[in-house]
Design a protein around this motif. Structure first.
Motif, PDB file in Angstrom:
ATOM      1  N   PHE A 104       0.837  -1.209   0.000  1.00 39.30           N
ATOM      2  CA  PHE A 104       0.000   0.000   0.000  1.00 39.30           C
ATOM      3  C   PHE A 104       0.866   1.251   0.000  1.00 39.30           C
ATOM      4  CE2 PHE A 104      -2.275   3.377   2.247  1.00 39.30           C
ATOM      5  CZ  PHE A 104      -3.448   3.438   1.517  1.00 39.30           C
ATOM      6  N   PHE A 105       1.953   1.208   0.763  1.00 39.36           N
ATOM      7  CA  PHE A 105       2.873   2.340   0.818  1.00 39.36           C
ATOM      8  C   PHE A 105       3.495   2.603  -0.540  1.00 39.36           C
ATOM      9  CE2 PHE A 105       7.352   3.698   1.538  1.00 39.36           C
ATOM     10  CZ  PHE A 105       7.100   4.973   2.007  1.00 39.36           C
ATOM     11  N   LEU A 106       3.814   1.557  -1.273  1.00 40.62           N
ATOM     12  CA  LEU A 106       4.395   1.720  -2.603  1.00 40.62           C
ATOM     13  C   LEU A 106       3.414   2.362  -3.572  1.00 40.62           C
ATOM     14  CD1 LEU A 106       6.308  -1.669  -3.053  1.00 40.62           C
ATOM     15  CD2 LEU A 106       7.299   0.593  -2.715  1.00 40.62           C
ATOM     16  N   ASN A 107       2.138   2.053  -3.411  1.00 37.47           N
ATOM     17  CA  ASN A 107       1.137   2.548  -4.354  1.00 37.47           C
ATOM     18  C   ASN A 107       0.602   3.932  -3.995  1.00 37.47           C
ATOM     19  OD1 ASN A 107       1.214   0.196  -5.933  1.00 37.47           O
ATOM     20  ND2 ASN A 107      -0.281  -0.835  -4.617  1.00 37.47           N
ATOM     21  N   ASN A 108       0.606   4.249  -2.689  1.00 42.96           N
ATOM     22  CA  ASN A 108      -0.044   5.483  -2.267  1.00 42.96           C
ATOM     23  C   ASN A 108       0.859   6.432  -1.473  1.00 42.96           C
ATOM     24  OD1 ASN A 108      -3.061   4.796  -2.940  1.00 42.96           O
ATOM     25  ND2 ASN A 108      -2.269   3.009  -1.853  1.00 42.96           N
ATOM     26  N   GLY A 109       1.988   5.959  -1.011  1.00 40.18           N
ATOM     27  CA  GLY A 109       2.839   6.798  -0.183  1.00 40.18           C
ATOM     28  C   GLY A 109       4.052   7.306  -0.929  1.00 40.18           C
ATOM     29  N   ASP A 110       5.022   7.737  -0.137  1.00 43.35           N
ATOM     30  CA  ASP A 110       6.273   8.224  -0.695  1.00 43.35           C
ATOM     31  C   ASP A 110       7.202   7.044  -0.906  1.00 43.35           C
ATOM     32  OD1 ASP A 110       8.426   9.590  -1.539  1.00 43.35           O
ATOM     33  OD2 ASP A 110       8.829  10.633   0.352  1.00 43.35           O
ATOM     34  N   ALA A 111       7.182   6.502  -2.104  1.00 39.30           N
ATOM     35  CA  ALA A 111       7.959   5.298  -2.404  1.00 39.30           C
ATOM     36  C   ALA A 111       9.384   5.617  -2.811  1.00 39.30           C
ATOM     37  CB  ALA A 111       7.276   4.505  -3.521  1.00 39.30           C
ATOM     38  N   ASN A 112       9.830   6.822  -2.546  1.00 40.68           N
ATOM     39  CA  ASN A 112      11.187   7.195  -2.928  1.00 40.68           C
ATOM     40  C   ASN A 112      12.168   7.107  -1.762  1.00 40.68           C
ATOM     41  OD1 ASN A 112      10.505   7.853  -5.630  1.00 40.68           O
ATOM     42  ND2 ASN A 112       9.643   9.812  -4.924  1.00 40.68           N
ATOM     43  N   GLU A 113      11.720   6.629  -0.617  1.00 42.38           N
ATOM     44  CA  GLU A 113      12.595   6.453   0.533  1.00 42.38           C
ATOM     45  C   GLU A 113      13.212   5.058   0.462  1.00 42.38           C
ATOM     46  OE1 GLU A 113      10.906   7.566   4.292  1.00 42.38           O
ATOM     47  OE2 GLU A 113       9.493   8.936   3.344  1.00 42.38           O
ATOM     48  N   GLY A 114      14.382   4.985  -0.146  1.00 45.99           N
ATOM     49  CA  GLY A 114      15.015   3.687  -0.352  1.00 45.99           C
ATOM     50  C   GLY A 114      15.374   2.979   0.937  1.00 45.99           C
ATOM     51  N   SER A 115      15.801   3.742   1.952  1.00 50.57           N
ATOM     52  CA  SER A 115      16.188   3.111   3.214  1.00 50.57           C
ATOM     53  C   SER A 115      14.998   2.452   3.891  1.00 50.57           C
ATOM     54  CB  SER A 115      16.809   4.155   4.146  1.00 50.57           C
ATOM     55  OG  SER A 115      15.890   5.207   4.422  1.00 50.57           O
ATOM     56  N   VAL A 116      13.836   3.070   3.802  1.00 49.68           N
ATOM     57  CA  VAL A 116      12.628   2.490   4.384  1.00 49.68           C
ATOM     58  C   VAL A 116      12.260   1.204   3.668  1.00 49.68           C
ATOM     59  CG1 VAL A 116      10.152   2.833   4.779  1.00 49.68           C
ATOM     60  CG2 VAL A 116      11.758   4.699   5.190  1.00 49.68           C
ATOM     61  N   LEU A 117      12.382   1.196   2.362  1.00 48.00           N
ATOM     62  CA  LEU A 117      12.047   0.010   1.579  1.00 48.00           C
ATOM     63  C   LEU A 117      12.984  -1.151   1.898  1.00 48.00           C
ATOM     64  CD1 LEU A 117      11.353   1.661  -1.903  1.00 48.00           C
ATOM     65  CD2 LEU A 117       9.690   0.934  -0.195  1.00 48.00           C
ATOM     66  N   VAL A 118      14.278  -0.869   1.949  1.00 43.82           N
ATOM     67  CA  VAL A 118      15.255  -1.924   2.232  1.00 43.82           C
ATOM     68  C   VAL A 118      15.047  -2.476   3.638  1.00 43.82           C
ATOM     69  CG1 VAL A 118      17.697  -2.426   2.538  1.00 43.82           C
ATOM     70  CG2 VAL A 118      16.948  -1.028   0.608  1.00 43.82           C
ATOM     71  N   LYS A 119      14.877  -1.584   4.599  1.00 48.01           N
ATOM     72  CA  LYS A 119      14.683  -2.004   5.991  1.00 48.01           C
ATOM     73  C   LYS A 119      13.416  -2.835   6.131  1.00 48.01           C
ATOM     74  CE  LYS A 119      14.385  -0.078  10.672  1.00 48.01           C
ATOM     75  NZ  LYS A 119      14.372   1.180  11.470  1.00 48.01           N
ATOM     76  N   SER A 120      12.356  -2.403   5.503  1.00 49.66           N
ATOM     77  CA  SER A 120      11.088  -3.132   5.590  1.00 49.66           C
ATOM     78  C   SER A 120      11.193  -4.501   4.947  1.00 49.66           C
ATOM     79  CB  SER A 120       9.973  -2.320   4.918  1.00 49.66           C
ATOM     80  OG  SER A 120       9.822  -1.050   5.521  1.00 49.66           O
ATOM     81  N   ALA A 121      11.784  -4.559   3.762  1.00 51.38           N
ATOM     82  CA  ALA A 121      11.920  -5.837   3.068  1.00 51.38           C
ATOM     83  C   ALA A 121      12.760  -6.814   3.879  1.00 51.38           C
ATOM     84  CB  ALA A 121      12.538  -5.619   1.685  1.00 51.38           C
ATOM     85  N   LEU A 122      13.846  -6.324   4.473  1.00 50.83           N
ATOM     86  CA  LEU A 122      14.726  -7.195   5.261  1.00 50.83           C
ATOM     87  C   LEU A 122      14.007  -7.741   6.488  1.00 50.83           C
ATOM     88  CD1 LEU A 122      17.548  -8.386   5.643  1.00 50.83           C
ATOM     89  CD2 LEU A 122      18.168  -6.317   6.902  1.00 50.83           C
ATOM     90  N   LEU A 123      13.276  -6.881   7.207  1.00 50.65           N
ATOM     91  CA  LEU A 123      12.564  -7.307   8.406  1.00 50.65           C
ATOM     92  C   LEU A 123      11.466  -8.315   8.074  1.00 50.65           C
ATOM     93  CD1 LEU A 123      12.265  -3.901  10.312  1.00 50.65           C
ATOM     94  CD2 LEU A 123      13.735  -5.832  10.885  1.00 50.65           C
TER      95      LEU A 123
END
Length: 226
Positions: free
Chosen positions: A99-118
């Motif tokens: 949902f964050f990718l589709n509606n939020g700020d999906a340009n925060e790479g650190s958030v994406l990497v951290k979330s995917a890893l967790l």
């Protein structure tokens, strides 16, 4: 008449207790990881999952802190309930990430990497403990020191299919189930250990789907951003 060596070996087999602490430590590690989930994908309080998981894990550690000595059937259902909560929460985080990718700020790479890893690590550990808990009726049923009827195999390990010196009477430990979970989340399919029962096939399918979505959607987007 049996020799003293055989008698000593038999006594040692009966008194050996299966270790619980590796599985408990893995669950504690996953609960700690829940605190690190980014707020962008988690609308729940950060403390909620660790507290709920800790309350459910407390009786398991209290009854069998290091080895499986006291066989209480209800404890196994508490463990399975905890695992169900962890997997449900992890799936919720994955949905929040999509949902964050589709509606939020999906340009925060650190958030994406951290979330995917967790999400991916939680997926591996939670299902490893799940496999450990249900294969052939659970660790108590598999352990030779407990007089319980062993259920049919859910997983076929390579050590069960060969007749090699040093592997007779081999029993899988938590590390073996962790490896099965790791390879299933990496290859999206079983590798050297095959699922036999329908329930294991279903669990491995769910785990593969979560891992695939995590890597294909979240991690791939993070690479593009970075």
């Amino acid at each position: 008449m049996r020799t003293d060596g055989r008698q000593n070996a038999e006594v040692k087999t009966r008194t050996r207790h299966t270790r619980r602490w590796p599985a408990s430590l893995a669950v504690v590690a996953v609960l700690i990881l829940q605190v690190l989930v980014p707020t962008q994908i988690n609308a729940l309080p950060r403390w909620l999952m660790p507290v709920l998981g800790g309350l459910m894990l407390l009786p398991l550690i209290y009854m069998n802190p290091f080895h499986l000595r006291r066989d209480e059937p209800w404890l196994r259902w508490v463990e399975l309930a905890l695992l169900g909560v962890l997997v449900a929460a992890n799936t919720y985080y994955l949905a929040g990430m999509i949902f964050f990718l589709n509606n939020g700020d999906a340009n925060e790479g650190s958030v994406l990497v951290k979330s995917a890893l967790l999400i991916w690590v939680t997926n591996v550990v939670a299902f490893a403990v799940w496999y450990w808990e249900i294969d052939r009726g659970g660790p108590f049923a598999r352990a030779p020191e407990h007089d319980r009827e062993v259920e049919r195999e859910d997983l076929l390990f390579p050590q069960m299919t060969v007749d090699l010196a040093g592997w007779k009477g081999w029993l899988p430990g938590f590390t073996d189930y962790l490896y099965v979970s790791l390879t299933n989340a990496t290859a999206f399919s079983p590798t050297d250990t095959l699922p036999l029962s329908a329930r294991l096939k279903m669990l491995m399918g769910v785990q593969s789907a979560i891992a695939l979505l995590t890597i294909a959607i979240i991690a791939a987007r993070a690479v593009n951003v970075l």
